[in-house]
Scaffold this motif. Sequence first.
Motif, short mmCIF file in Angstrom:
data_model
loop_
_atom_site.label_atom_id
_atom_site.label_comp_id
_atom_site.label_asym_id
_atom_site.label_seq_id
_atom_site.Cartn_x
_atom_site.Cartn_y
_atom_site.Cartn_z
N ALA A 87 0.85 -1.20 0.00
CA ALA A 87 0.00 0.00 0.00
C ALA A 87 0.88 1.24 0.00
N ALA A 88 0.41 2.29 -0.68
CA ALA A 88 1.19 3.53 -0.75
C ALA A 88 1.39 4.15 0.62
N THR A 89 0.37 4.08 1.48
CA THR A 89 0.52 4.65 2.83
C THR A 89 1.61 3.93 3.61
N SER A 90 1.77 2.63 3.35
CA SER A 90 2.81 1.87 4.04
C SER A 90 4.20 2.21 3.50
N VAL A 91 4.32 2.25 2.19
CA VAL A 91 5.62 2.53 1.57
C VAL A 91 6.15 3.89 2.00
N TYR A 92 5.29 4.90 1.89
CA TYR A 92 5.72 6.25 2.28
C TYR A 92 5.77 6.40 3.80
N GLY A 93 4.85 5.74 4.48
CA GLY A 93 4.73 5.93 5.92
C GLY A 93 5.96 5.50 6.69
N ILE A 94 6.51 4.33 6.37
CA ILE A 94 7.67 3.87 7.12
C ILE A 94 8.88 4.77 6.87
N GLN A 95 8.98 5.32 5.66
CA GLN A 95 10.07 6.25 5.37
C GLN A 95 9.87 7.57 6.13
N ALA A 96 8.63 8.05 6.16
CA ALA A 96 8.34 9.31 6.85
C ALA A 96 8.55 9.19 8.35
N LEU A 97 8.20 8.05 8.92
CA LEU A 97 8.42 7.83 10.35
C LEU A 97 9.91 7.83 10.67
N GLY A 98 10.70 7.20 9.81
CA GLY A 98 12.14 7.22 10.01
C GLY A 98 12.71 8.63 9.96
N ALA A 99 12.22 9.44 9.01
CA ALA A 99 12.68 10.83 8.89
C ALA A 99 12.34 11.62 10.15
N LEU A 100 11.18 11.38 10.73
CA LEU A 100 10.81 12.07 11.97
C LEU A 100 11.74 11.68 13.11
N LEU A 101 12.04 10.40 13.22
CA LEU A 101 12.90 9.95 14.31
C LEU A 101 14.33 10.46 14.15
N ARG A 102 14.74 10.77 12.93
CA ARG A 102 16.08 11.32 12.72
C ARG A 102 16.20 12.77 13.20
N LEU A 103 15.10 13.38 13.53
CA LEU A 103 15.14 14.72 14.12
C LEU A 103 15.60 14.69 15.57
N LEU A 104 15.54 13.51 16.18
CA LEU A 104 15.93 13.33 17.57
C LEU A 104 17.40 12.92 17.65
N PRO A 105 18.08 13.25 18.73
CA PRO A 105 19.48 12.85 18.87
C PRO A 105 19.64 11.33 18.87
N GLU A 106 20.69 10.87 18.23
CA GLU A 106 20.96 9.44 18.25
C GLU A 106 21.26 8.97 19.67
N ARG A 107 20.80 7.78 20.01
CA ARG A 107 21.01 7.12 21.30
C ARG A 107 20.31 7.83 22.45
N ASP A 108 19.36 8.67 22.15
CA ASP A 108 18.56 9.35 23.18
C ASP A 108 17.30 8.52 23.41
N PRO A 109 17.10 7.94 24.59
CA PRO A 109 15.97 7.03 24.80
C PRO A 109 14.62 7.72 24.66
N HIS A 110 13.71 7.10 23.92
CA HIS A 110 12.33 7.55 23.78
C HIS A 110 11.44 6.31 23.73
N PRO A 111 11.30 5.61 24.85
CA PRO A 111 10.56 4.33 24.84
C PRO A 111 9.12 4.47 24.39
N HIS A 112 8.47 5.61 24.70
CA HIS A 112 7.08 5.80 24.28
C HIS A 112 6.98 5.94 22.77
N LEU A 113 8.00 6.51 22.13
CA LEU A 113 7.99 6.62 20.68
C LEU A 113 8.21 5.25 20.04
N TYR A 114 9.03 4.42 20.66
CA TYR A 114 9.18 3.06 20.14
C TYR A 114 7.85 2.32 20.21
#
Length: 248
Positions: free
Chosen positions: A84-111
């Motif tokens: 599905a198009a929402t899946s293909v784009y969605g997983i990429q968009a979610l990754g881009a959002l998480l890259r706004l956060l510092p690497e190795r910074d815990p966010h268990p609720h976001l996981y």
Amino acid sequence: MQWSDQAIILGIRRHGESSAIAEVMTASRGRHLGMVRSGRSRAMQPVLQPGNTVELTWRARLDEHMGEFRIEPLELRAARLMEAATSVYGIQALGALLRLLPERDPHPHLYEALAVIVDHLEDPADAGELFVRFELAVLNDLGFGLDLTECVATGTREDLAYVSPKSGRAVCRASGAPYADRMLVLPEFLAVEARSAADYDSLAAAFRLTAFFLNRHVYEPRGLKVSSARDGFVNAALKALKPSSSAA
């Protein structure tokens, strides 16, 4: 140095002749990178696909090193996410959002939220609503959270209809009506006492709301462009929900 955790694959890039660098969102250690030896092998390629849940062990000589991952599959969703198009784009968009956060910074609720969303990306209404809530959670973790619980002018929690672009706080219909042309619409499904799910109009308004504050507080100050995957996801979700035009 060594630890083990569950994680969701966000992305992968080649490293040398046969290895790969995996980017994952872990349950307790935030977004993390690690090298996977033989990550480009026929056995590992299906595992190292965005959206898959894995069990991983990270090892390195020092904590600040990138280190290596040993990965075992737990739930392979990648093939289904390509349907599905929402899946293909969605997983990429979610990754881009998480890259706004510092690497190795815990966010268990976001996981935890990510784990829920990837299981609903094929359904445009569910995926769209969950994605908007994920964007709001990322904004909050970056220090720019919106207050959509009560009217900034009166303190009431009823009939909230707008969001102030200046304060990022909700405004009730009566107080906001004189300034409606300067306000952002608060979709009903995001109100504190929401009784309805997202539809085409409310979801479109929600995407405009989160985009406004992400642009103002995150993308523009950092000189970043919005991920094209977000545009693809938004268009796919709204297209699937758009009401059919009545026959002439």
